[in-house]
Design a protein around this motif. Structure first.
Motif, PDB file in Angstrom:
ATOM      1  N   MET B  99     -20.816  68.698  26.849  1.00  0.00           N
ATOM      2  CA  MET B  99     -20.088  67.838  27.779  1.00  0.00           C
ATOM      3  C   MET B  99     -20.969  66.686  28.255  1.00  0.00           C
ATOM      4  O   MET B  99     -20.468  65.584  28.526  1.00  0.00           O
ATOM      5  CB  MET B  99     -19.563  68.667  28.947  1.00  0.00           C
ATOM      6  CG  MET B  99     -18.605  69.741  28.446  1.00  0.00           C
ATOM      7  SD  MET B  99     -17.277  70.155  29.581  1.00  0.00           S
ATOM      8  CE  MET B  99     -18.134  71.052  30.817  1.00  0.00           C
ATOM      9  N   GLY B 100     -22.270  66.948  28.336  1.00  0.00           N
ATOM     10  CA  GLY B 100     -23.201  65.870  28.680  1.00  0.00           C
ATOM     11  C   GLY B 100     -23.131  64.740  27.658  1.00  0.00           C
ATOM     12  O   GLY B 100     -23.083  63.562  28.004  1.00  0.00           O
ATOM     13  N   TYR B 101     -23.087  65.125  26.381  1.00  0.00           N
ATOM     14  CA  TYR B 101     -22.954  64.104  25.338  1.00  0.00           C
ATOM     15  C   TYR B 101     -21.610  63.393  25.421  1.00  0.00           C
ATOM     16  O   TYR B 101     -21.488  62.214  25.089  1.00  0.00           O
ATOM     17  CB  TYR B 101     -23.150  64.724  23.944  1.00  0.00           C
ATOM     18  CG  TYR B 101     -24.592  64.662  23.495  1.00  0.00           C
ATOM     19  CD1 TYR B 101     -25.161  63.433  23.172  1.00  0.00           C
ATOM     20  CD2 TYR B 101     -25.387  65.790  23.411  1.00  0.00           C
ATOM     21  CE1 TYR B 101     -26.486  63.347  22.780  1.00  0.00           C
ATOM     22  CE2 TYR B 101     -26.707  65.723  23.026  1.00  0.00           C
ATOM     23  CZ  TYR B 101     -27.256  64.490  22.714  1.00  0.00           C
ATOM     24  OH  TYR B 101     -28.561  64.405  22.337  1.00  0.00           O
ATOM     25  N   VAL B 103     -20.053  62.659  28.157  1.00  0.00           N
ATOM     26  CA  VAL B 103     -20.190  61.644  29.205  1.00  0.00           C
ATOM     27  C   VAL B 103     -21.005  60.461  28.692  1.00  0.00           C
ATOM     28  O   VAL B 103     -20.618  59.299  28.833  1.00  0.00           O
ATOM     29  CB  VAL B 103     -20.859  62.244  30.462  1.00  0.00           C
ATOM     30  CG1 VAL B 103     -20.961  61.187  31.550  1.00  0.00           C
ATOM     31  CG2 VAL B 103     -20.083  63.448  30.974  1.00  0.00           C
ATOM     32  N   TRP B 146     -16.246  65.663  21.278  1.00  0.00           N
ATOM     33  CA  TRP B 146     -17.145  66.561  22.023  1.00  0.00           C
ATOM     34  C   TRP B 146     -16.380  67.664  22.746  1.00  0.00           C
ATOM     35  O   TRP B 146     -16.811  68.814  22.766  1.00  0.00           O
ATOM     36  CB  TRP B 146     -17.979  65.774  23.046  1.00  0.00           C
ATOM     37  CG  TRP B 146     -19.017  64.933  22.409  1.00  0.00           C
ATOM     38  CD1 TRP B 146     -19.046  63.572  22.347  1.00  0.00           C
ATOM     39  CD2 TRP B 146     -20.202  65.372  21.720  1.00  0.00           C
ATOM     40  NE1 TRP B 146     -20.154  63.145  21.668  1.00  0.00           N
ATOM     41  CE2 TRP B 146     -20.887  64.219  21.283  1.00  0.00           C
ATOM     42  CE3 TRP B 146     -20.743  66.631  21.434  1.00  0.00           C
ATOM     43  CZ2 TRP B 146     -22.091  64.290  20.569  1.00  0.00           C
ATOM     44  CZ3 TRP B 146     -21.938  66.698  20.733  1.00  0.00           C
ATOM     45  CH2 TRP B 146     -22.588  65.541  20.307  1.00  0.00           C
ATOM     46  N   VAL B 177     -22.255  72.807  17.300  1.00  0.00           N
ATOM     47  CA  VAL B 177     -21.327  71.673  17.332  1.00  0.00           C
ATOM     48  C   VAL B 177     -20.273  71.829  16.236  1.00  0.00           C
ATOM     49  O   VAL B 177     -19.077  71.685  16.487  1.00  0.00           O
ATOM     50  CB  VAL B 177     -22.087  70.337  17.163  1.00  0.00           C
ATOM     51  CG1 VAL B 177     -21.105  69.174  17.064  1.00  0.00           C
ATOM     52  CG2 VAL B 177     -23.041  70.116  18.327  1.00  0.00           C
TER      53      VAL B 177
END
Lengths: 334, 475
Positions: B99-101, B103, B146, B177
């Motif tokens: 989730m960071g990616y 964003v 993502w 992933v």
């Protein structure tokens, strides 16, 4: 050389939260100031001054939350249940305020409703963020990887005070933003408000700063023990410098100086909290290293962040540059 | 009234409610952002004003829908911590970076260029503006990538180990992933978003064809949407079938619930078209079934044995009734979409695409079909994952935060009230915008401001007329 990944990440998260506070701070501030500008024309200009950038500003909050879950999952999993009510209040405030940017232009009959949503939502979000800050500073008890405090622990005189401080501080950012971005009568009234908010912000910062050291022994030691007491001389001195620049900027009509000085005040206040906090992530329970995710998670996301954050900053700057200069009040009235 | 509920159930209600609202907006804005990029690209290429008019029309609707998507998304990003903190602590090291990616690569891209896309045409010129539109469209697709990766990992977890604190530790990010169900899920979702948008655009075009307002724009809109339906609906049915086979391989219990197979079928399983799942008696009442067809679809062999829920301990059964029905709603709507697509091809061949009123009426009726199908699909996959949050490894009951039921109940009620009020108003505004076709640059001020997102009063245009008025925009 061994990289201390949790330390690096604490720095990045701190940067994301600071970016959020100063960027969304001024657009929330514009909402907070709505009641002081009852004219529709003024409100249109005020909203248009932030409309192209608010969405990007708010994304830093998502990075703060999402990033915290990614790199300090234990901090995320203990802070959020501890601050359940203020967090819910904040997101509800942000919902009302966020949709107002679009809805307000879609109706004339219900425009008052979305004015209220924009202003009330901004105030609620700011106040809840201030409470969250105060509750975090006063400490969150954690045992066995879970929050163990009570349901209303966040609600104290101190957290109410930090809530008020953030609302006043955002109003200062918002008013100086308007001084920078608007013309004429609207700018004059924004100057007047900026002056009042300057004194309000300084008073609130003063109260919070004097109160904080007495919440935790560590904070007291940081501010009044040697050698860290050097900060307790430098930070207030720089605060006074910013205040001087702020007030002379307003009086002498250097229209961008007050905004920059207000940003300076926020950065200093933020640094002050950092000085008290370090090395805690969730005082007094978890340090940065207690709360950190496994190395594999930290390094995986760091590789991307090191490349992507500069790119994000570049196109964010570009977007601000596209909409540079004063807002043309005619622009909405062809 | 909430005494009989426990905090876990309430937290699940809250999550289901907020995520169901949220998913509607991305499903729409993924498709609409791509449509906007296509429209602007065609305008630049063909220099035909009709594309710019349509761009400006849909841009305004996009802005409203995107705003709702952003605010309902913020709720999601904090709800993992407030209500599902144990899940966040345990699965955070894997879900968090994904989730960071999202964003870092998608949210900032969308938000950063959205302002330029909505307000900046006169400030940056058409080429840079097209680039901004493309960035927004690409951002929505990266975001889907993502979030589908994170969701798929929860369905088919891979590439991890467990530590002594009970956390999932990433071992192989490539395997995480690109976990086994990710490609199928991503394809299925992006196609669903495109179909959803196609049916909304198609319904809007058909409505204006029936009303005979602005015929050229309505014809263009309707024709583009029907091409999309005719091409994507069959691809989607094929992709859905592939996804189903993948689910059978990795989450057999979910497929058993979807098919209503309480019992094992050692020599060929029937396809139950309709019926009423009876979880007490463990059978489907009043079933209308086609013998052997389920084996043929799932195993490509009429007599292939198929295991049923009787091979799985009862406490690990997903709720059969919900999954059984939501799956049928999704598939039924998928075939209805295919029907509209084929019908439109036939009408196009006969030259009656713009005049066949019954096709237009059917297209209007099918306008919301994509949203319903998307919701039904998500219900199928998420409820079918129960009783786990991370399939096979972390039970939902062990994921919930140490919170009190009254607090979750109170916040649930608050969200229900706020969402119905706020998103109800938004839906009303979007429908009202759709009911008015793009008009000429000067808005009719008597009917209220028709600005596109705040600054521009009417559809932004670079025609000579507007640029003489708008010369100062470049300041």
């Amino acid at each position: 050389m061994e990289f201390d990944l949790p330390f690096i990440w604490a720095g990045i998260i701190a940067f994301a939260v600071l970016a959020y506070v100063i960027l969304d701070g001024f657009d929330l501030g514009v909402g907070i100031l709505f009641p002081f500008f009852p004219e529709k024309h003024d409100r249109d200009v005020m909203m248009n001054s932030v409309a192209p950038v608010w969405d990007g500003n708010e994304t830093w909050l998502v990075l703060g939350g999402g990033g915290l879950m990614a790199v300090f999952p234990l901090a995320y999993a203990t802070i959020l249940p501890a601050l359940y009510a203020p967090i819910i209040a904040m997101v509800i405030g942000l919902i009302f305020r966020g949709v107002a940017f679009e809805y307000r232009w879609r109706t004339r009959r219900a425009e008052y409703l979305w004015n209220w949503a924009f202003s009330g939502g901004s105030m609620l979000a700011a106040f809840a963020q201030g409470i969250t800050l105060g509750a975090l500073v006063q400490g969150i008890p954690v045992e066995n990887r879970a929050y163990v405090g009570g349901w209303w622990d966040w609600l104290t005189p101190f957290s109410i005070m930090t809530g008020i401080a953030v609302v006043v501080g955002y109003a200062l950012l918002g008013s100086t933003w308007l001084v920078m971005k608007t013309h004429g009568d609207l700018a004059d009234r924004a100057r007047d408000l900026a002056l009042k908010c300057s004194f309000g912000t300084i008073a609130a910062m003063g109260i919070v700063s004097l109160w904080t050291p007495f919440l935790e022994p560590q904070y007291l030691d940081r501010w009044f023990g040697f050698p860290t007491a050097i900060f307790s001389v430098i930070v207030p001195a720089l605060v006074l410098g910013c205040l001087y620049a702020l007030i002379t900027g307003i009086r002498s009509r250097h229209d961008s100086r007050p905004f920059l000085a207000a940003l300076g005040l926020f950065v200093l206040g933020y640094a002050g909290i950092g000085i008290s906090f370090y090395p805690y992530m969730v005082p007094p329970s978890l340090t940065i290293w207690d709360a950190a995710a496994p190395e594999e998670s930290l390094s995986f996301l760091l590789a991307g962040a090191l490349v992507l954050v500069p790119i994000i900053l570049a196109y964010t700057a570009y977007s601000y540059w596209v909409f540079r200069g004063k807002v043309d009040p005619e622009e909405g009235y062809h | 009234m909430f005494e009989s509920f426990d905090a876990t159930l309430l937290a699940r209600f809250q999550f289901a409610f907020t995520v169901s609202f949220h998913i509607i907006f991305p499903a729409f804005s993924i498709g609409l952002a791509s449509y906007l990029a296509v429209l602007e690209g065609l305008w630049l290429l063909k220099k035909d004003e009709v594309y710019l008019e349509l761009f400006n029309f849909w841009k305004t609707i996009f802005a409203v829908a995107f705003g709702m998507g952003v605010v309902s998304g913020i709720v999601m990003s904090y709800q993992f911590g407030t209500n599902w903190s144990v899940f966040s602590d345990k699965a955070g090291p894997i879900i968090g970076p994904l989730m960071g990616y999202e964003v870092l690569t998608a949210f900032f891209l969308e938000a950063g260029f959205l302002g330029v896309m909505l307000f900046g045409l006169n400030r940056v010129g058409p080429k840079l503006h097209f680039l901004a539109t493309l960035m927004v469209a690409i951002g929505t697709l990266i975001s889907a990538t993502w979030i589908l990766s994170a969701n798929s990992w929860m369905q088919t977890p891979a590439g991890f180990a467990m530590n002594e604190a009970g956390q999932f530790i990433p071992v192989d990010w490539w395997a995480i992933v690109f976990n086994p169900s990710f490609p199928y899920r991503l394809t299925h979702m992006v196609l669903a978003a495109y179909l959803t948008t196609a049916f909304v655009v198609g319904a809007c075009g058909a409505w204006h064809l029936i009303r005979k307002t602005a015929p050229r724009r309505a014809r263009k809109m309707f024709s583009m949407a029907m091409w999309m339906a005719a091409i994507v609906a069959p691809i989607q049915i094929f992709a859905g079938d592939m996804h189903g086979l993948n689910t059978l391989e990795h989450q057999p219990a979910k497929v058993m619930a979807m098919e209503g197979h309480y019992q094992s079928h050692p020599d060929g399983a029937p396809l139950i078209l309709f019926g009423i799942p009876n979880s007490v008696e463990k059978r489907v009442d009043y079933a209308i079934e086609v013998p052997k067809l389920s084996s043929l679809i799932l195993k490509h062999d009429l007599n292939a044995p198929l295991a049923g829920l009787d091979t799985i301990p009862e406490e690990l059964h997903p709720p059969v009734g919900i999954v059984f029905w939501s799956f049928r709603v999704m598939v039924g709507l998928g075939f209805a979409m295919l029907g509209i697509g084929l019908w439109s091809l036939w009408c196009r061949y006969r030259g009656t695409l713009d005049s066949n009123v019954w096709l237009h009426r059917a297209a209007v009726a099918m306008g919301p079909a994509g949203f319903v199908a998307v919701l039904a699909g998500w219900v199928t996959t998420e409820v079918g994952r129960q009783p786990y949050t991370v399939y096979g490894h972390l039970l939902t009951a062990n994921s919930v935060a140490p919170i009190a039921a009254p607090a979750v109940a109170a916040s649930l009620i608050a969200f229900i009230i706020v969402y119905f009020f706020v998103f109800g108003a938004g839906t009303f505004y979007i429908l009202r915008l759709m009911a008015r076709l793009p008009r000429d640059p000067m808005p009719d001020l008597d009917e209220g401001p028709l600005r596109s997102s705040g600054i521009m009063p009417g559809p932004a245009t670079l025609s000579t007329h507007a640029s003489t008025h708008g010369g100062h925009h470049g300041v």
